[in-house]
Write an enzyme that holds these catalytic residues in place. Structure first.
Site, PDB file in Angstrom:
ATOM      1  CB  SER A  42      20.973  66.130 -92.452  1.00 56.74           C
ATOM      2  OG  SER A  42      19.685  65.694 -92.082  1.00 56.74           O
ATOM      3  N   GLY A  43      20.807  62.762 -92.845  1.00 57.51           N
ATOM      4  CA  GLY A  43      19.932  61.710 -93.366  1.00 57.51           C
ATOM      5  C   GLY A  43      18.497  62.187 -93.473  1.00 57.51           C
ATOM      6  CG  LEU A  44      15.132  65.029 -91.114  1.00 58.32           C
ATOM      7  CD1 LEU A  44      13.894  64.143 -91.174  1.00 58.32           C
ATOM      8  CD2 LEU A  44      15.074  65.921 -89.887  1.00 58.32           C
ATOM      9  CG  ASP A  54      15.611  60.274 -90.926  1.00 55.11           C
ATOM     10  OD1 ASP A  54      16.416  59.606 -91.598  1.00 55.11           O
ATOM     11  OD2 ASP A  54      15.925  60.881 -89.886  1.00 55.11           O
ATOM     12  CG  ASP A  81      22.633  60.969 -90.415  1.00 58.60           C
ATOM     13  OD1 ASP A  81      22.913  59.897 -89.852  1.00 58.60           O
ATOM     14  OD2 ASP A  81      21.541  61.548 -90.303  1.00 58.60           O
ATOM     15  CG  ASP A  83      20.434  56.919 -91.311  1.00 58.46           C
ATOM     16  OD1 ASP A  83      20.452  57.959 -90.625  1.00 58.46           O
ATOM     17  OD2 ASP A  83      19.809  56.835 -92.378  1.00 58.46           O
ATOM     18  CD  GLU A 110      20.795  56.830 -86.242  1.00 57.81           C
ATOM     19  OE1 GLU A 110      21.187  57.953 -86.602  1.00 57.81           O
ATOM     20  OE2 GLU A 110      19.602  56.498 -86.177  1.00 57.81           O
ATOM     21  CE  LYS A 116      16.846  57.265 -88.726  1.00 55.00           C
ATOM     22  NZ  LYS A 116      18.035  58.134 -88.665  1.00 55.00           N
ATOM     23  CG  ASN A 118      14.083  62.051 -87.061  1.00 51.08           C
ATOM     24  OD1 ASN A 118      13.684  62.679 -86.089  1.00 51.08           O
ATOM     25  ND2 ASN A 118      15.074  62.474 -87.798  1.00 51.08           N
ATOM     26  NE  ARG A 154      21.886  60.045 -83.890  1.00 49.98           N
ATOM     27  CZ  ARG A 154      21.156  60.660 -84.816  1.00 49.98           C
ATOM     28  NH1 ARG A 154      21.757  61.166 -85.890  1.00 49.98           N
ATOM     29  NH2 ARG A 154      19.854  60.748 -84.691  1.00 49.98           N
ATOM     30  CG  HIS A 185      20.394  62.979 -80.942  1.00 48.22           C
ATOM     31  ND1 HIS A 185      20.317  64.355 -80.854  1.00 48.22           N
ATOM     32  CD2 HIS A 185      19.623  62.646 -82.021  1.00 48.22           C
ATOM     33  CE1 HIS A 185      19.550  64.811 -81.817  1.00 48.22           C
ATOM     34  NE2 HIS A 185      19.114  63.808 -82.544  1.00 48.22           N
TER      35      HIS A 185
HETATM   36  C1  SPV Z   1      19.796  64.032 -89.197  1.00 47.36           C
HETATM   37  O1  SPV Z   1      20.014  65.220 -89.449  1.00 47.36           O
HETATM   38  O2  SPV Z   1      19.403  63.224 -90.030  1.00 47.36           O
HETATM   39  C2  SPV Z   1      20.024  63.533 -87.838  1.00 47.36           C
HETATM   40  C3  SPV Z   1      19.830  64.417 -86.714  1.00 47.36           C
HETATM   41  O3  SPV Z   1      20.286  62.373 -87.696  1.00 47.36           O
HETATM   42  S1  SPV Z   1      18.248  64.146 -86.066  1.00 47.36           S
HETATM   43  O4  SPV Z   1      17.280  64.428 -87.108  1.00 47.36           O
HETATM   44  O5  SPV Z   1      18.197  65.040 -84.958  1.00 47.36           O
HETATM   45  O6  SPV Z   1      18.133  62.784 -85.625  1.00 47.36           O
HETATM   46 MG    MG Z   2      19.816  61.235 -89.275  1.00 49.01          MG
END
Ligand code: SPV
Ligand code: MG
Length: 289
Positions: A42-44, A54, A81, A83, A110, A116, A118, A154, A185
């Site tokens: 996960s990027g976040l 993020d 992820d 991004d 995405e 980007k 979040n 995405r 999403h």
């Molecule tokens: C992430 O987990 O970084 C995602 C999912 O991209 S979200 O945080 O829902 O965008």
């Molecule tokens: Mg992400």
């Protein structure tokens, strides 16, 4: 089976599959030992564990370094992820080539703009044009070094407040550009627009979802809607924050660690998770005097 082929099979098979979030080697190992078939890098979560927002504050090579440790410590496939691909089609090409070289099984791109934000921050977010994003998907597919490397496209149209038609139009275009799956999403809490998207989706391209906000929707509903894969996107990170905070505050309050000893992982657990005992066996084999 190659990790890429395993991930492709997860995306294409009829049964619903689940990807668990991981943000470092330790969380990746714990997800693997829990029985998950594949991981969501996960990027976040990776950003947050670095203390960063993020918003692409972490460079793509810093993200790659973290993912490298995750690959080294697991055998199940990892979907990164990616991004927006950290730039234009050319950055995407470099990213995918490196991911392929490092044993990452797939990337999710995405259709927002770099840097980007979040999906759960703010209201409308600017989207890339369909043609620009299709170019990124084609560039990704042309750059993969393994024929089964997966590119997940995405769609952020619903996140951005666009109508369902726009989301479907984008998803169909991305599938046509060669995406191995489409991630739709949503930030609504009831899952209704995801269900509606699935109802109207006539393409064979598998659907991936991220039920972070619509967590109350029953998993069987996703199954019945024909979803391919569910991503539990940030729950390992959030679990670790809650656990670390509770224990740290407890130790601070008591000025003692005696009362928490039984609530935390044992040192033996840490040694097992970091292959300590394997190294000890290897010493017997290689450190002969
Ligand atoms: C992430 O987990 O970084 C995602 C999912 O991209 S979200 O945080 O829902 O965008
Ligand atoms: Mg992400």
């Amino acid at each position: 089976m190659r990790k890429t082929s395993t991930l492709k099979n997860i995306l294409q098979k009829k049964e619903l599959s689940f990807l668990m979030e991981a943000h470092n080697a330790m969380s990746a190992k714990i997800a693997e030992e829990s029985g998950f078939e594949a991981l969501w890098a996960s990027g976040l979560s990776i950003s947050a564990s670095m203390g960063l927002s993020d918003r692409n504050e972490a460079s793509w090579t810093q993200v790659m370094d973290v993912v490298d440790f995750m690959v080294d410590n697991t055998v199940i496939p990892i979907l990164l992820d990616g991004d927006t691909g950290f730039g234009n089609f050319n950055n995407v090409r470099r990213l995918v080539k490196k991911l392929s070289q490092r044993g990452v099984a797939g990337v999710c791109l995405e259709d927002k703009l770099f840097p980007k934000i979040n999906s759960f921050i703010g209201a409308g977010q600017d989207l890339a044009s369909i043609s620009e994003f299709c170019g990124k998907i084609k560039a990704a597919k042309d750059s993969q070094l393994d024929s089964d490397f997966c590119v997940v496209a995405r769609v952020e149209a619903l996140i951005s407040g666009c109508p369902m038609e726009e989301a479907l139009k984008r998803a169909n275009a991305y599938a046509g550009a060669g995406a191995d799956a489409v991630l739709i999403h949503s930030k609504q809490s009831d899952g209704a627009e995801i269900m509606e998207f699935c109802r109207q989706w006539e393409n064979d391209c598998p659907i991936v979802i991220v039920p972070t906000k619509y967590y109350n929707t029953a998993t069987d509903a996703f199954r019945e809607a024909g979803v391919s894969t569910v991503i539990w996107a940030n729950h390992s990170l959030r679990a670790s924050i809650a656990a670390m905070r509770a224990i740290t505050q407890n130790i601070r309050r008591h000025n003692s660690v005696a009362q928490v000893e039984r609530e935390i992982a044992s040192l033996d657990d840490v040694f097992k998770l970091t292959n300590e005992y394997e190294v000890q066996l290897a010493e017997q084999k290689y450190l002969t005097l």
